[in-house]
Design an enzyme around this catalytic site. Structure first.
Site, mmCIF file in Angstrom:
data_model
loop_
_atom_site.group_PDB
_atom_site.id
_atom_site.type_symbol
_atom_site.label_atom_id
_atom_site.label_comp_id
_atom_site.label_asym_id
_atom_site.label_seq_id
_atom_site.Cartn_x
_atom_site.Cartn_y
_atom_site.Cartn_z
ATOM 1 N N THR A 184 0.853 -1.193 0.000
ATOM 2 C CA THR A 184 0.000 0.000 0.000
ATOM 3 C C THR A 184 0.885 1.238 0.000
ATOM 4 O O THR A 184 1.876 1.303 0.733
ATOM 5 C CB THR A 184 -0.929 0.019 1.227
ATOM 6 O OG1 THR A 184 -1.750 -1.142 1.212
ATOM 7 C CG2 THR A 184 -1.819 1.256 1.217
ATOM 8 N N PHE B 280 1.301 5.167 0.832
ATOM 9 C CA PHE B 280 0.754 6.161 1.747
ATOM 10 C C PHE B 280 1.330 7.539 1.425
ATOM 11 O O PHE B 280 2.487 7.659 1.014
ATOM 12 C CB PHE B 280 1.104 5.810 3.196
ATOM 13 C CG PHE B 280 0.440 4.565 3.702
ATOM 14 C CD1 PHE B 280 -0.752 4.634 4.404
ATOM 15 C CD2 PHE B 280 1.006 3.318 3.480
ATOM 16 C CE1 PHE B 280 -1.368 3.477 4.876
ATOM 17 C CE2 PHE B 280 0.405 2.158 3.952
ATOM 18 C CZ PHE B 280 -0.792 2.241 4.650
#
Length: 354
Positions: free
Chosen positions: A253, A255
């Site tokens: 992921t 960020f």
């Protein structure tokens, strides 16, 4: 009830006390933004006197007062350190906190219930910085965050890509064969489906991966485990029964680090949002600007435009700083072609990939 059962209950209470103490310290640090001084003698005396008045048979008032005095002194110390408050969505131990710890080591990490709480807290100055997920390698764009980025005045000043390494956590060492149920976010359960089937474990959905670990640490149900980050195991004193249990390995992921001020130095990556008229060739003409300027695009995503659902906002990341001559030239042309244009900022690109 035998000795083992008594100790089991004591362990459960100890974990719950420490988890609650962590929450209290987090709130105490946040309270500094609303006070003119760290020390508030009148408020402290109210808290101490109330604890002393409580009629607890096995906890004398004098002990309650001493205990809370120690907690208040530690709260003062934390507030006086003046750490930046970095907000993230989720419970302590979430992958968002893993990102926070990489982007802002030594800061105070503040959990928030919703993404909007992160954006508003930073925008209004109650929190210093925010960390939000913008895209996942398996699930794609994080729609709610992208939507909030279209309306915010906050700037992107950093990024990090975090590997999602799902761990099976339990409150004590145990054999996999002794487990019966596993709690986690539905997405995490789906990503570990093969492991769960192989070991005949019943998946039970929970609102959050870190929330599942926190619940397990506080309630300590028997024959139960949680799927969460390795950080959760450290925060909640849990045992890692198995690590890297996801069906696929390529799960990460990305960020973004958000601030009220733009990044002070020169960045090597820039993020923008734009929308064009819904006509043939308009998007192609915009993308051609970047190609002709020899600017390498690293991400392009789209979502419906709030003010015109038949049209789309486009999210573009590219290599370079907005002060570069070729980028500035593209921006000047893009502002004339777009019906919406916003630069979220230039910032250092992540080269680590933790």
């Amino acid at each position: 009830m035998n000795l083992d059962e008594i100790r089991h209950k004591i362990d459960k209470i100890d974990r719950e006390l420490l988890v609650l103490l962590q929450e209290r310290m987090s709130l105490a640090i946040r309270s500094k933004k609303f006070k003119s001084s760290v020390v508030d003698v009148d408020r402290e005396e109210v808290v101490l006197s109330r604890a002393e008045r409580m009629n607890l048979a096995l906890v004398p008032g004098s002990f309650s007062r001493r205990l809370l005095r120690t907690i208040i002194e530690e709260s003062r110390r934390l507030q006086q350190e003046d750490r930046p408050l970095v907000a993230f969505q989720g419970e302590p131990g979430a992958y968002s906190e893993v990102a926070c710890r990489h982007l802002m080591p030594g800061a105070a990490f503040i959990p928030c219930m919703e993404f909007i709480d992160v954006f508003q807290g930073v925008q209004e100055g109650y929190l210093d910085l925010g960390v939000v997920p913008v895209e996942n390698s398996l699930e794609g764009a994080v729609t709610q965050v992208n939507d909030l980025l279209t309306t915010t005045d906050l700037k992107v000043i950093g990024e990090v890509r975090v590997a999602v390494n799902h761990c099976l956590l339990a409150t004590e060492p145990m054999d996999l064969r002794d487990l019966r149920v596993v709690y986690s976010h539905p997405q995490a359960l789906a990503q570990c489906q093969r492991f769960l089937l192989q070991h005949k474990l019943e998946p039970r959905p929970y609102y959050d991966t870190a929330g599942a670990a926190k619940m397990l640490a506080r309630e300590n149900p028997r024959a139960a485990a949680a799927i969460a980050s390795k950080l959760c195991g450290e925060l909640y004193d849990m045992e890692i029964i198995a690590e890297g249990i996801a069906d696929g390995t390529a799960n990460s992921t990305r960020f973004l680090l958000l601030s009220r001020q733009a990044y002070a130095g020169r960045g090597d990556k820039t993020s923008i949002i734009f929308a064009t008229a819904h006509q043939a060739g308009r998007l192609f003409n915009v993308l051609r600007l970047f190609a002709e300027a020899d600017i390498n695009l690293t991400r392009i995503a789209s979502m419906p435009l709030r003010t015109d659902p038949g049209n789309y906002s486009f999210f573009l990341d590219f290599e370079g700083d907005m002060q570069d001559a070729n980028v500035a030239d593209v921006f000047a042309q893009l502002e004339k072609m777009a019906i919406v244009f916003k630069c979220l900022g230039s910032y250092p690109a992540d080269r680590t990939g933790i």
